[in-house]
Design a protein around this motif. Structure first.
Motif, mmCIF file in Angstrom:
data_model
loop_
_atom_site.group_PDB
_atom_site.id
_atom_site.type_symbol
_atom_site.label_atom_id
_atom_site.label_comp_id
_atom_site.label_asym_id
_atom_site.label_seq_id
_atom_site.Cartn_x
_atom_site.Cartn_y
_atom_site.Cartn_z
ATOM 1 N N PRO A 46 90.747 141.826 32.151
ATOM 2 C CA PRO A 46 91.003 140.767 33.126
ATOM 3 C C PRO A 46 92.106 139.851 32.638
ATOM 4 O O PRO A 46 92.388 139.780 31.456
ATOM 5 C CB PRO A 46 89.667 140.033 33.197
ATOM 6 N N GLY A 47 92.676 139.134 33.551
ATOM 7 C CA GLY A 47 93.717 138.195 33.203
ATOM 8 C C GLY A 47 95.071 138.682 33.672
ATOM 9 O O GLY A 47 95.295 139.877 33.815
ATOM 10 N N PRO A 48 95.971 137.726 33.882
ATOM 11 C CA PRO A 48 97.310 138.086 34.334
ATOM 12 C C PRO A 48 98.057 138.860 33.244
ATOM 13 O O PRO A 48 97.762 138.723 32.060
ATOM 14 C CB PRO A 48 97.981 136.735 34.571
ATOM 15 N N LEU A 49 99.021 139.628 33.671
ATOM 16 C CA LEU A 49 99.786 140.463 32.744
ATOM 17 C C LEU A 49 100.456 139.627 31.654
ATOM 18 O O LEU A 49 100.401 139.955 30.471
ATOM 19 C CB LEU A 49 100.851 141.240 33.524
ATOM 20 N N VAL A 50 101.095 138.525 32.069
ATOM 21 C CA VAL A 50 101.793 137.682 31.096
ATOM 22 C C VAL A 50 100.822 137.155 30.042
ATOM 23 O O VAL A 50 101.123 137.137 28.852
ATOM 24 C CB VAL A 50 102.429 136.439 31.765
ATOM 25 N N VAL A 51 99.669 136.705 30.505
ATOM 26 C CA VAL A 51 98.681 136.126 29.597
ATOM 27 C C VAL A 51 98.165 137.173 28.614
ATOM 28 O O VAL A 51 98.094 136.928 27.407
ATOM 29 C CB VAL A 51 97.507 135.510 30.399
ATOM 30 N N ASN A 52 97.819 138.336 29.139
ATOM 31 C CA ASN A 52 97.318 139.396 28.266
ATOM 32 C C ASN A 52 98.357 139.812 27.241
ATOM 33 O O ASN A 52 98.065 140.009 26.068
ATOM 34 C CB ASN A 52 96.905 140.616 29.096
ATOM 35 N N THR A 53 99.586 139.966 27.711
ATOM 36 C CA THR A 53 100.658 140.363 26.804
ATOM 37 C C THR A 53 100.867 139.318 25.726
ATOM 38 O O THR A 53 100.956 139.642 24.541
ATOM 39 C CB THR A 53 101.971 140.553 27.577
ATOM 40 N N ALA A 54 100.946 138.059 26.139
ATOM 41 C CA ALA A 54 101.155 136.993 25.172
ATOM 42 C C ALA A 54 100.012 136.942 24.163
ATOM 43 O O ALA A 54 100.236 136.838 22.955
ATOM 44 C CB ALA A 54 101.276 135.649 25.890
ATOM 45 N N SER A 55 98.788 137.028 24.654
ATOM 46 C CA SER A 55 97.632 136.980 23.756
ATOM 47 C C SER A 55 97.662 138.133 22.775
ATOM 48 O O SER A 55 97.432 137.963 21.575
ATOM 49 C CB SER A 55 96.317 137.041 24.552
ATOM 50 N N PHE A 56 97.952 139.305 23.285
ATOM 51 C CA PHE A 56 97.959 140.485 22.428
ATOM 52 C C PHE A 56 99.022 140.378 21.341
ATOM 53 O O PHE A 56 98.742 140.570 20.152
ATOM 54 C CB PHE A 56 98.210 141.725 23.287
ATOM 55 N N VAL A 57 100.241 140.092 21.748
ATOM 56 C CA VAL A 57 101.319 139.986 20.769
ATOM 57 C C VAL A 57 101.035 138.860 19.782
ATOM 58 O O VAL A 57 101.204 139.009 18.566
ATOM 59 C CB VAL A 57 102.679 139.762 21.464
ATOM 60 N N GLY A 58 100.588 137.719 20.314
ATOM 61 C CA GLY A 58 100.247 136.592 19.454
ATOM 62 C C GLY A 58 99.191 136.967 18.421
ATOM 63 O O GLY A 58 99.288 136.589 17.247
ATOM 64 N N LEU A 59 98.204 137.731 18.863
ATOM 65 C CA LEU A 59 97.139 138.187 17.964
ATOM 66 C C LEU A 59 97.715 139.036 16.839
ATOM 67 O O LEU A 59 97.367 138.873 15.676
ATOM 68 C CB LEU A 59 96.121 139.030 18.734
ATOM 69 N N GLN A 60 98.596 139.971 17.226
ATOM 70 C CA GLN A 60 99.193 140.863 16.236
ATOM 71 C C GLN A 60 99.969 140.078 15.194
ATOM 72 O O GLN A 60 99.960 140.412 14.014
ATOM 73 C CB GLN A 60 100.162 141.848 16.902
ATOM 74 N N ILE A 61 100.674 139.072 15.643
ATOM 75 C CA ILE A 61 101.578 138.366 14.728
ATOM 76 C C ILE A 61 100.886 137.314 13.889
ATOM 77 O O ILE A 61 101.119 137.205 12.691
ATOM 78 C CB ILE A 61 102.728 137.724 15.529
ATOM 79 N N SER A 62 100.059 136.493 14.534
ATOM 80 C CA SER A 62 99.453 135.390 13.792
ATOM 81 C C SER A 62 98.002 135.140 14.127
ATOM 82 O O SER A 62 97.564 133.993 14.153
ATOM 83 C CB SER A 62 100.224 134.087 14.083
ATOM 84 N N GLY A 63 97.271 136.214 14.400
ATOM 85 C CA GLY A 63 95.843 136.033 14.653
ATOM 86 C C GLY A 63 95.545 135.183 15.865
ATOM 87 O O GLY A 63 96.356 135.063 16.783
ATOM 88 N N VAL A 64 94.372 134.562 15.845
ATOM 89 C CA VAL A 64 93.902 133.798 16.996
ATOM 90 C C VAL A 64 94.836 132.635 17.332
ATOM 91 O O VAL A 64 95.157 132.388 18.496
ATOM 92 C CB VAL A 64 92.474 133.264 16.762
ATOM 93 N N MET A 65 95.290 131.936 16.316
ATOM 94 C CA MET A 65 96.216 130.819 16.547
ATOM 95 C C MET A 65 97.466 131.315 17.252
ATOM 96 O O MET A 65 97.982 130.670 18.167
ATOM 97 C CB MET A 65 96.629 130.222 15.189
ATOM 98 N N GLY A 66 97.951 132.480 16.807
ATOM 99 C CA GLY A 66 99.135 133.071 17.432
ATOM 100 C C GLY A 66 98.883 133.390 18.892
ATOM 101 O O GLY A 66 99.735 133.154 19.751
ATOM 102 N N ALA A 67 97.718 133.932 19.170
ATOM 103 C CA ALA A 67 97.379 134.279 20.554
ATOM 104 C C ALA A 67 97.372 133.029 21.431
ATOM 105 O O ALA A 67 97.915 133.016 22.532
ATOM 106 C CB ALA A 67 96.020 134.969 20.601
#
Lengths: 177, 177
Positions: free
Chosen positions: A55-76
């Motif tokens: 669930p969630g908009p594409l932009v949000v999911n993408t941002a969360s995913f990439v953020g997670l990969q780079i800097s964990g939860v804070m990044g997401a």
């Protein structure tokens, strides 16, 4: 890439994503994969697939995913906020503007026009979703068509969108091969 | 009110499959039909505004409803409530997304839900069109099919379509005055 840079990268992506959805994919790919090399193309394809499955908009999911990969939860969190903040801000600005000036005929007319245009845009997105749904793997899916018709009838009878989605999901599990 | 707002926005965001527009019928159910704190035309206006700015439409809509109901506090509540579900789900999935992507049951359920989402959005478009047809101005009525065709069959950027709508409506309002 530190958190501030992450925020800024997604802020830029968020700013150009008007009209939503798949149109922004090339932009994201260019920025994140090609230009900044934050993730690999394989990871990118995974995100697209997952974004359509969660669930969630594409932009949000993408941002969360990439953020997670780079800097964990804070990044997401930072990436997601960056991607939506310009829209949130501009939405409120626009809302206040229209509420203040809608007594003016010209402004009211613009609002009506935007309503109409947005109906067209929304209808277009529905058609796109349905085409993808009916024609997956280049084959026509009669099951998808049936579920569509059933859901449509159901949505007229029971005014609970979530229930319709849920039922259709269950039927999907049972009926798809 | 604050907790209710959070709860509703969180639950809507948790089921936003198939693109952002699906939130509109859900918002309609919760805020118009159940709670009676929003009218149909207010929701239409909010959707139109959310569409006309960058960012994710689903987020913009929930933030605007939050703003209308509870000012800036409502914005913050709605924003946090909307971005949490994707964040949580992605955090869980990212540990093992191969398993997730290839899970047959999930895939079938998603296909079913996709069909339902398409149906719900079409149903929404039909009811919004009925409201639209009550308008006097032919231009206003034409904007919906025109933008529908332009989005589906050309690669014109939605921003252009929205800006053109604004300009054209302003011109017509001036001409009529």
């Amino acid at each position: 890439m530190n958190l501030l840079e992450l925020f800024y990268t997604f802020f830029k992506i968020g700013m150009i994503s008007i009209g939503g959805g798949y149109a922004i994919l090339p932009i994201i790919q260019f920025q994140i994969v090609d230009s900044l090399k934050l993730i690999t193309i394989e990871q990118y394809i995974h995100i697209i697939t997952i974004s359509q499955m969660t669930p969630g908009p594409l932009v949000v999911n993408t941002a969360s995913f990439v953020g997670l990969q780079i800097s964990g939860v804070m990044g997401a969190i930072v990436a997601t906020l960056g991607s939506v903040i310009s829209g949130v801000f501009l939405s409120i600005v626009l809302y206040k503007f229209f509420m203040k000036y809608r007594s003016l005929k010209s402004i009211n007319h613009v609002l009506l026009g935007l309503r109409s245009t947005s109906i067209g845009l929304i209808a277009a997105s529905a058609v796109t979703i349905l085409l993808l749904s009916f024609y997956s793997n280049n084959q026509f899916s009669f099951t998808s068509l049936s579920l569509f018709v059933l859901s449509y009838i159901l949505s007229m009878k029971i005014k609970k969108p979530l229930m319709v989605i849920f039922i259709s999901g269950l039927l999907g599990i049972i009926t798809y091969s | 009110m604050s907790f209710k707002l959070f709860r509703i926005m969180f639950s809507i965001s948790a089921f936003t499959f198939g693109g952002g527009y699906i939130v509109i019928p859900m918002m309609r159910k919760h805020f118009i039909e159940d709670l009676n704190v929003l009218t149909e035309s207010e929701l239409l206006d909010i959707a139109a505004m959310a569409q006309s700015v960058p960012g994710a439409i689903a987020i913009n809509i929930s933030v605007l409803i939050g703003y209308k109901l509870n000012g800036i506090k409502g914005v913050i509540i709605a924003l946090i409530a909307s971005i949490l579900p994707p964040l949580i789900i992605l955090s869980i999935i990212s540990k093992s997304y191969d398993l997730f992507i290839e899970n047959e049951i999930i895939l079938k359920a998603l296909k079913g839900m996709e069909a339902a989402v398409g149906a719900l959005i079409i149903e929404l478009v039909v009811s919004m069109t009925q409201v639209l047809l009550k308008e006097n101005s032919i231009l206003i009525k034409l904007l919906a099919p025109l933008s529908f065709i332009l989005i589906l069959f050309t690669s014109i950027n939605p921003i252009i379509i929205i800006l053109t709508t604004v300009i054209v409506c302003l011109i017509q309002a001036r001409v009529q005055a």
